[in-house]
Design an enzyme around this catalytic site. Structure first.
Site, short mmCIF file in Angstrom:
data_model
loop_
_atom_site.label_atom_id
_atom_site.label_comp_id
_atom_site.label_asym_id
_atom_site.label_seq_id
_atom_site.Cartn_x
_atom_site.Cartn_y
_atom_site.Cartn_z
N CYS A 78 -42.81 -66.46 -24.02
CA CYS A 78 -43.88 -65.59 -24.49
C CYS A 78 -44.97 -65.62 -23.43
O CYS A 78 -45.50 -66.69 -23.12
CB CYS A 78 -44.41 -66.14 -25.82
SG CYS A 78 -45.83 -65.25 -26.47
N CYS A 189 -44.46 -58.76 -21.32
CA CYS A 189 -44.40 -59.27 -22.69
C CYS A 189 -42.92 -59.32 -23.02
O CYS A 189 -42.18 -58.36 -22.76
CB CYS A 189 -45.12 -58.31 -23.63
SG CYS A 189 -44.79 -58.63 -25.39
#
Ligand code: DGL
Length: 277
Positions: A78, A189
């Protein structure tokens, strides 16, 4: 625990939701003998607008959960959690090898022909020092264009990979970039690789897309090799999936995104700790 005791222990993989599955599939491909524990913090997703301090606290709770499951290493799959917590967690848990994500600005700067690179990431990722340092080190000679794609993480969590709304969010982010000459788009992302088909449709050959997952998987292998921690197993490893959200929903998401049927288990946040339901 000494390194030799931990060879067959699992590796923790953490994301705010199902974005980290885009990294997990690259990890499983490159390191098929390893066991994995995947955790998606779906009770708190999206992380992208949360403060760095709050994300650091959540990441700390996840690390402690992984340590209770005796992980030998942890991958923060992440960008947002890496931006907020990678440095902090490495300082707090010096014995645990922790690999994080940073937007793949370096390969993008090397590959662009037009000198214009687009980065798609969350607001928190753009605010973190990690991103600033990557841009400072690798993007001196290129123009960087940023977009946060509001609402896109939620669309992907809901399985809407190519609906009109998803296409509209992407168009609003990408078309101005293409108009300014961007020819390379960085997936900053880990949710976003799941909409690469939609991005390719919009960019129609005008930009290449960089998904950092294979490079992160190679980095994980390098770290395990360096620490003599690679699993000696020749048979296929196992993956256990956990969510702080709804287990059945995660099962369906794994089926949609990875094409596999597997159970997922629910965890609950109690104060700052994760517990099995
Ligand atoms: N998958 C995430 C990332 O790589 C976070 C998305 C979110 O929770 O906002 O940044």
């Amino acid at each position: 625990m000494s390194a030799s005791d931990s060879l067959s222990n699992p590796i923790g993989v953490y994301d705010s939701g199902i974005g980290g599955l885009s990294v997990l599939r690259a990890l499983q491909d490159l390191l098929p003998g390893e066991d994995w524990v995947y955790f998606g913090d779906q009770a708190r997703v999206p992380y992208g607008n949360r403060s760095l301090e709050e994300i650091r606290q959540l990441a700390d709770g996840v690390t402690q959960f992984f340590l209770n499951r005796k992980v030998k290493a942890m991958v923060i799959a992440c960008n947002t959690a890496s931006a907020a917590a990678l440095k902090y967690l490495r300082g707090r848990y010096p014995e645990l090898p922790i690999i994080g994500m940073e937007p793949a600005v370096k390969p993008a700067a090397e590959q662009t022909r037009s000198g214009h690179v687009g980065v798609l990431a969350t607001p928190s990722t753009f605010q973190g020092d990690l991103y600033a340092s990557v841009v400072e080190r690798f993007a001196q000679d290129v123009a960087i264009h940023q977009a946060t794609c509001p609402g896109l993480v939620a669309q992907i969590e809901n399985g809407h990979l190519k609906t009109p709304k998803t296409l509209r969010i992407l168009r609003e982010a990408i078309e101005p970039m293409l108009a300014e000459g961007v020819d390379t788009l960085v997936m900053g992302c880990t949710h976003f690789p799941f909409v690469i088909p939609a991005i390719t449709q919009i960019s129609a050959g005008r930009a290449r897309v960089i998904d950092p997952a294979p490079a992160i998987a190679r980095q994980v292998r390098r770290v395990l090799e360096k620490n003599d921690q690679l699993s000696p197993r020749t048979s296929a490893g196992q993956t256990t999936y956990f969510t702080s959200g709804d287990a059945l929903r995660m099962q369906r998401q794994i089926q949609q995104l990875l094409g596999i049927q597997t159970p997922a288990r629910a965890l609950r946040w109690h104060a700052e700790a994760l517990e099995v339901e």
